[in-house]
Design a protein around this motif. Structure first.
Motif, PDB file in Angstrom:
ATOM      1  N   PRO A   1      44.833   1.494 -20.702  1.00 48.97           N
ATOM      2  CA  PRO A   1      44.172   2.786 -20.923  1.00 48.97           C
ATOM      3  C   PRO A   1      45.011   3.768 -21.738  1.00 48.97           C
ATOM      4  O   PRO A   1      44.456   4.693 -22.323  1.00 48.97           O
ATOM      5  N   ARG A   2      46.315   3.594 -21.797  1.00 44.28           N
ATOM      6  CA  ARG A   2      47.138   4.517 -22.596  1.00 44.28           C
ATOM      7  C   ARG A   2      46.916   4.304 -24.088  1.00 44.28           C
ATOM      8  O   ARG A   2      46.828   5.253 -24.844  1.00 44.28           O
ATOM      9  N   THR A   3      46.802   3.060 -24.507  1.00 42.09           N
ATOM     10  CA  THR A   3      46.570   2.763 -25.923  1.00 42.09           C
ATOM     11  C   THR A   3      45.100   2.495 -26.203  1.00 42.09           C
ATOM     12  O   THR A   3      44.710   2.366 -27.359  1.00 42.09           O
ATOM     13  N   ARG A   4      44.303   2.375 -25.136  1.00 44.28           N
ATOM     14  CA  ARG A   4      42.880   2.060 -25.222  1.00 44.28           C
ATOM     15  C   ARG A   4      42.657   0.732 -25.946  1.00 44.28           C
ATOM     16  O   ARG A   4      41.732   0.569 -26.718  1.00 44.28           O
ATOM     17  N   GLU A   5      43.530  -0.224 -25.630  1.00 42.44           N
ATOM     18  CA  GLU A   5      43.427  -1.555 -26.213  1.00 42.44           C
ATOM     19  C   GLU A   5      42.942  -2.550 -25.172  1.00 42.44           C
ATOM     20  O   GLU A   5      43.330  -2.495 -24.009  1.00 42.44           O
ATOM     21  N   VAL A   6      42.113  -3.467 -25.651  1.00 42.55           N
ATOM     22  CA  VAL A   6      41.650  -4.592 -24.843  1.00 42.55           C
ATOM     23  C   VAL A   6      42.116  -5.852 -25.566  1.00 42.55           C
ATOM     24  O   VAL A   6      41.876  -6.007 -26.772  1.00 42.55           O
ATOM     25  N   ARG A   7      42.790  -6.708 -24.835  1.00 45.17           N
ATOM     26  CA  ARG A   7      43.274  -7.959 -25.420  1.00 45.17           C
ATOM     27  C   ARG A   7      42.762  -9.123 -24.570  1.00 45.17           C
ATOM     28  O   ARG A   7      42.814  -9.074 -23.352  1.00 45.17           O
ATOM     29  N   LEU A   8      42.311 -10.148 -25.278  1.00 43.78           N
ATOM     30  CA  LEU A   8      41.884 -11.388 -24.637  1.00 43.78           C
ATOM     31  C   LEU A   8      42.730 -12.498 -25.241  1.00 43.78           C
ATOM     32  O   LEU A   8      42.693 -12.706 -26.460  1.00 43.78           O
ATOM     33  N   ARG A   9      43.514 -13.151 -24.379  1.00 42.28           N
ATOM     34  CA  ARG A   9      44.469 -14.174 -24.843  1.00 42.28           C
ATOM     35  C   ARG A   9      45.351 -13.618 -25.965  1.00 42.28           C
ATOM     36  O   ARG A   9      45.521 -14.236 -26.999  1.00 42.28           O
ATOM     37  N   ASP A  10      45.858 -12.411 -25.750  1.00 46.11           N
ATOM     38  CA  ASP A  10      46.748 -11.704 -26.684  1.00 46.11           C
ATOM     39  C   ASP A  10      46.098 -11.353 -28.018  1.00 46.11           C
ATOM     40  O   ASP A  10      46.786 -10.944 -28.947  1.00 46.11           O
TER      41      ASP A  10
END
Length: 172
Positions: free
Chosen positions: A136-145
């Motif tokens: 939530p700090r960077t608002r990034e979602v990663r799936l398998r990097d």
């Protein structure tokens, strides 16, 4: 003290807004173009955005800010045009007003938008549900990097669902 970024093409109008916001207790500064706004918003707690900008359409700036961040955003227009206000709201503005306000009114609108914005996951911890990682700090979602492109609303919904899933998610 809350930092307000005023995005206004006319320097005299921007100076007046900054001065009045400072009288109301805000730290305020201004930029004159949409391009500058897209870089300067990171240092602000709220953006006060004119829809009439010299370089980029204000609706596009609004959409770009919302895609990049969940920063509280109040758009305003010199024209009393309902369609323009509706388009700004649909583009992601938290509020949109005709620029006929008094400064007590805009101060109240700023406080209302800031109050509502405190409810999101912005100050929460990251969640890892292997192979999914949500920060939530960077608002990034990663799936398998691999970085996954999501809208602001998609991010909020995904974060809420992941934080309330069955066995407690691992937080970092």
């Amino acid at each position: 003290m809350r930092n307000v970024l005023v995005v206004e093409r006319e320097s005299s109008a921007a100076d007046a807004m900054v001065r009045d916001l400072r009288r109301q207790g805000y730290a305020a500064r201004s930029v004159g173009t949409g391009a500058h706004a897209l870089h300067a918003y990171r240092e602000a707690d709220l953006v006060l955005l004119s829809l009439e900008l010299p370089d980029v359409d204000g609706i596009k700036v609004c959409r770009s800010l919302r895609a990049a961040s969940d920063i509280p955003l109040i758009a305003y227009t010199r024209r009393d045009d309902e369609l323009e206000r509706v388009l700004a709201l649909k583009a992601g503005a938290d509020d949109c007003v005709a620029q006929t306000w008094g400064f007590r009114e805009i101060g109240a609108r700023i406080e209302a938008v800031l109050r509502r914005s405190r409810r999101g996951p912005a100050h929460s911890e990251a969640i890892s549900l292997r192979p999914l990682h949500i920060d939530p700090r960077t608002r990034e979602v990663r799936l398998r990097d691999q970085l996954i492109d999501v809208t602001s609303k998609e991010f909020e919904l995904l974060y809420i669902l992941a934080s309330n899933c069955g066995p407690r998610a691992t937080s970092h």
